[in-house]
Structure formats: C-alpha cells, structure tokens
Design a protein around this motif. Sequence first.
Motif, short mmCIF file in Angstrom:
data_model
loop_
_atom_site.label_atom_id
_atom_site.label_comp_id
_atom_site.label_asym_id
_atom_site.label_seq_id
_atom_site.Cartn_x
_atom_site.Cartn_y
_atom_site.Cartn_z
N GLN A 1 0.84 -1.22 0.00
CA GLN A 1 0.00 0.00 0.00
C GLN A 1 0.86 1.26 0.00
OE1 GLN A 1 -2.71 -2.22 -0.72
NE2 GLN A 1 -3.66 -0.28 -0.18
N THR A 2 2.00 1.18 -0.69
CA THR A 2 2.95 2.29 -0.74
C THR A 2 3.35 2.58 -2.17
OG1 THR A 2 3.84 1.57 1.39
CG2 THR A 2 5.13 3.18 0.16
N LEU A 3 3.35 3.85 -2.53
CA LEU A 3 3.82 4.30 -3.83
C LEU A 3 5.06 5.18 -3.64
CD1 LEU A 3 0.41 5.47 -5.39
CD2 LEU A 3 1.44 3.19 -5.50
N ALA A 4 5.92 5.21 -4.63
CA ALA A 4 7.10 6.08 -4.60
C ALA A 4 6.91 7.21 -5.61
CB ALA A 4 8.36 5.30 -4.93
N LEU A 5 7.24 8.41 -5.18
CA LEU A 5 7.17 9.59 -6.05
C LEU A 5 8.58 10.18 -6.13
CD1 LEU A 5 5.71 11.84 -7.62
CD2 LEU A 5 5.18 12.92 -5.42
N LEU A 6 9.18 10.11 -7.32
CA LEU A 6 10.54 10.62 -7.53
C LEU A 6 10.46 11.89 -8.37
CD1 LEU A 6 10.87 7.49 -6.95
CD2 LEU A 6 13.05 7.67 -8.12
N LEU A 7 10.80 13.02 -7.75
CA LEU A 7 10.72 14.32 -8.40
C LEU A 7 12.12 14.89 -8.62
CD1 LEU A 7 7.75 15.93 -6.44
CD2 LEU A 7 7.69 14.77 -8.65
N SER A 8 12.21 15.81 -9.58
CA SER A 8 13.52 16.36 -9.94
C SER A 8 13.98 17.49 -9.01
CB SER A 8 13.49 16.87 -11.38
OG SER A 8 12.44 17.82 -11.54
N ILE B 1 2.68 7.55 0.46
CA ILE B 1 3.68 8.02 -0.51
C ILE B 1 5.05 8.12 0.14
CG2 ILE B 1 4.36 9.94 -2.02
CD1 ILE B 1 1.96 8.45 -3.05
N ILE B 2 6.07 7.63 -0.55
CA ILE B 2 7.46 7.91 -0.22
C ILE B 2 7.97 8.89 -1.27
CG2 ILE B 2 9.80 6.99 -0.06
CD1 ILE B 2 8.64 4.38 0.92
N LEU B 3 8.44 10.05 -0.82
CA LEU B 3 8.87 11.12 -1.71
C LEU B 3 10.39 11.17 -1.77
CD1 LEU B 3 8.35 13.66 -3.42
CD2 LEU B 3 8.21 14.96 -1.28
N CYS B 4 10.94 11.19 -2.98
CA CYS B 4 12.38 11.28 -3.18
C CYS B 4 12.70 12.43 -4.14
CB CYS B 4 12.92 9.97 -3.77
SG CYS B 4 12.57 8.50 -2.77
N ASN B 5 13.80 13.11 -3.89
CA ASN B 5 14.24 14.24 -4.70
C ASN B 5 15.54 13.86 -5.41
OD1 ASN B 5 13.98 17.28 -5.27
ND2 ASN B 5 16.09 17.09 -4.55
N THR B 6 15.54 13.89 -6.75
CA THR B 6 16.71 13.40 -7.49
C THR B 6 17.68 14.49 -7.91
OG1 THR B 6 15.65 13.58 -9.66
CG2 THR B 6 15.29 11.54 -8.42
N ASP B 7 17.28 15.75 -7.88
CA ASP B 7 18.14 16.85 -8.34
C ASP B 7 18.60 16.64 -9.78
OD1 ASP B 7 18.12 18.40 -5.97
OD2 ASP B 7 19.54 17.01 -5.06
N GLU B 8 17.77 15.98 -10.59
CA GLU B 8 18.10 15.69 -12.00
C GLU B 8 19.39 14.86 -12.13
OE1 GLU B 8 16.32 16.03 -14.56
OE2 GLU B 8 15.00 17.76 -14.39
N SER B 9 19.71 14.09 -11.10
CA SER B 9 20.91 13.25 -11.12
C SER B 9 20.51 11.82 -11.44
CB SER B 9 21.62 13.30 -9.76
OG SER B 9 22.56 12.25 -9.65
N ALA B 10 21.03 11.28 -12.54
CA ALA B 10 20.73 9.90 -12.91
C ALA B 10 21.26 8.93 -11.86
CB ALA B 10 21.31 9.59 -14.28
N ALA B 11 22.44 9.20 -11.32
CA ALA B 11 23.03 8.33 -10.30
C ALA B 11 22.17 8.30 -9.04
CB ALA B 11 24.44 8.79 -9.96
N LYS B 12 21.68 9.47 -8.65
CA LYS B 12 20.84 9.55 -7.45
C LYS B 12 19.51 8.83 -7.68
CE LYS B 12 19.46 12.98 -3.99
NZ LYS B 12 19.41 14.43 -3.66
N GLN B 13 18.94 8.98 -8.87
CA GLN B 13 17.70 8.29 -9.16
C GLN B 13 17.89 6.77 -9.18
OE1 GLN B 13 15.05 8.63 -13.00
NE2 GLN B 13 14.27 9.98 -11.43
N ASP B 14 18.98 6.30 -9.75
CA ASP B 14 19.27 4.86 -9.74
C ASP B 14 19.40 4.33 -8.31
OD1 ASP B 14 19.21 4.80 -12.49
OD2 ASP B 14 21.39 4.83 -12.73
N GLU B 15 20.04 5.11 -7.46
CA GLU B 15 20.22 4.71 -6.05
C GLU B 15 18.86 4.59 -5.37
OE1 GLU B 15 22.13 6.60 -1.97
OE2 GLU B 15 22.89 7.24 -3.92
N TYR B 16 17.99 5.56 -5.61
CA TYR B 16 16.65 5.50 -5.02
C TYR B 16 15.87 4.30 -5.56
CZ TYR B 16 16.60 10.01 -2.57
OH TYR B 16 16.83 11.04 -1.69
#
Length: 333
Positions: free
Chosen positions: A60-67, A92-107
């Motif tokens: 019952q959890t969704l992830a939201l990855l924003l730039s 919701i779990i909210l993650c901020n990637t800062d437009e970083s591909a490496a950071k998004q892959d880690e998340y």
Amino acid sequence: MPTIREVAKRAGVAPITVSRVINDGHSVSPETRRRVELAIAELDYIPNALGTSLRSKRTQTLALLLSDITNPFWTTVARGVEDTAHARGYHIILCNTDESAAKQDEYLTFLLKKQIDGFLLVPTSRRSVVTLLKRKTPCVVLDRRFHDLEIDTVRGDSIGGACTLTQHLLQLGHRRIVLLTGPRDVSSAADRAAGYLRALADAGLEDAAQVLWGSYSQEGGAELARQALALHPRPTAFFAGNNFIAVGAMRALAAAGLRVPEDISVVAFDDLPLAVMFDPFFTVAAQPAYDMGARATELLLDRLDGGGPPQCQDVVLPTELIVRRSSAPYVNG
C-alpha cells in the motif's frame, strides 16, 4: 512496544484471533471483536504490516521521484499525488533526485528492495524507466515522454503552451525573442523549443530563433540570461523554459540594471502558486500541476487494481496563458 501476544492476553483470546480482527476476518463474533479492539487501543498496539504485505503482495505504498522538490510546481504535483493516493488507502514515499541519474538509480534500487507497489517519476534518464519496465513494476512517467517505450505518461502540453507564449510576444511586437530553457536531452525542454520554433516559423521569423540550453534552475536561468544579454543586437524579450529559470533571469537582469518589462519582457512556462506570490507578476503558460499529480496517481492505482485502458496512455493536459505585467509591447528605440 506491545506484542500481539500481549493484546491477546489482555483480551482473553488467542493470538490468531487478534490477527483475524486486525485483518478484518468475518469469523470473529462482535463481542470478541470489541474486546480485541479495546485491548489494542489500551495498549496502543501497532500491527506489523510486513506479514500482511507478504500475504497480499502489497505494501500500500507508492514512490514519487521528483527532480526538484524546492520548485513550487513540483510541490503542487506532489500534493495532487498524495491527496489521490490517501483517498484510496495508499501512502507516498517522496524522493528528490536533483536531475541526477546516479541519485535516481540509487533511489530505485532502495525502493525496489522495499517492495514498493508502484512508481510515479520524473525520469532523469531513459535507463530508469527501462529498469522498471524490465521488472514489470507498475509506473507512470510525469512531465516527460519516451515515444519508443510502452509506458503511461501524464504531462502538460509543452509544445502548445510554448507556441502560445511565443505568439503572445510576437503580437506585442517583439522580434528578438530568446528562449532560455532546460537540458537539450530532456523531452519537456525539447518540446518547449519546438513550440517556440513553430511560432516563429509561422510568423516567417525562423532566422530570428535563438535557443540557449541549460538547466531548470535559478542558477541556470541567471547564467543563460547573461549569455543572452551578450548577444548583438540585444534581445527584447526572454522566454524562460520554467519558473525557476525565469526567477534566475530576473536576478541577472536586475544586476545588469535592466527593468522588466520597461527594458525587456519576460515570459515563463509554469506558474508560481498564488500562495507564494505577494504580487503576481510573470506572464506564463500555466500547467495544471495538481491535476497532473492526481491524474497520474489515478492511472497508476487503476493499473495496480487490474483496471485502466488496455493500451498505455499518453495524457497531455492543456496549458493556460495568463498575461500579467512581465510582458509589454515592444517600443523601438
């Protein structure tokens, strides 16, 4: 922290009975249910969701990855996501990637280990979307598009909105309009450039086009504005590819001693929420940020429930031209 055995002892039942009450089993009598619920409340017992997740295959959890969560546009998108998810029993779990591909892959790696039910993301790279597709993990892309991938997307009409904004400046008499926009390899930036170029072509001004590529940030906007001011002849109008670029451009213009709109007009893609504006100023092509988040979440949850359209959807939401004081007629001389 109290255990299920302590709850059972307080209620005078077996632990399996407590489990049935927690999981809304129908084989428990009303009186027994009442005693168990009272014991749970008295002990402030919090059930372990892991066992239920293992049985149901859902968390019952969704992830939201924003730039960039500092941008009010994305904050509003996130509110649309959270409201819609909460109404249907999801968190919701909210993650901020800062437009970083490496950071998004880690998340992505971290969240996939947590058995997240589905993803809503502003992808920094094609690779992140391919990863989710290969794993058959339900996901919806926000704001961006990949024509060669079978993926649900919800985005604003970047081409149409950019064309309308450029036409607005042309109608005001501007002919030296510079587009300050995001990265060349980001679809929203490319689409806004396409809309800008379409408007100039329709007006027979293809040769006047000037597109400066950078980042969707205030620092990027300031740097692009400085580059544009070095052009000869100097532009009479800036078209900022998003609201943060516009804010950065305004700072660069102020540092150069130029007034908006008296010396130069500025328009932008994306609005700023009225709650953060003391005096609404920018002429914008406004995307429905809240609706974008809500529509994407509805689509994802429908997929999780086994519903939704049979084919992948590319939902394109209309923009609204809002004319304010930052754009003015060009006066020669």
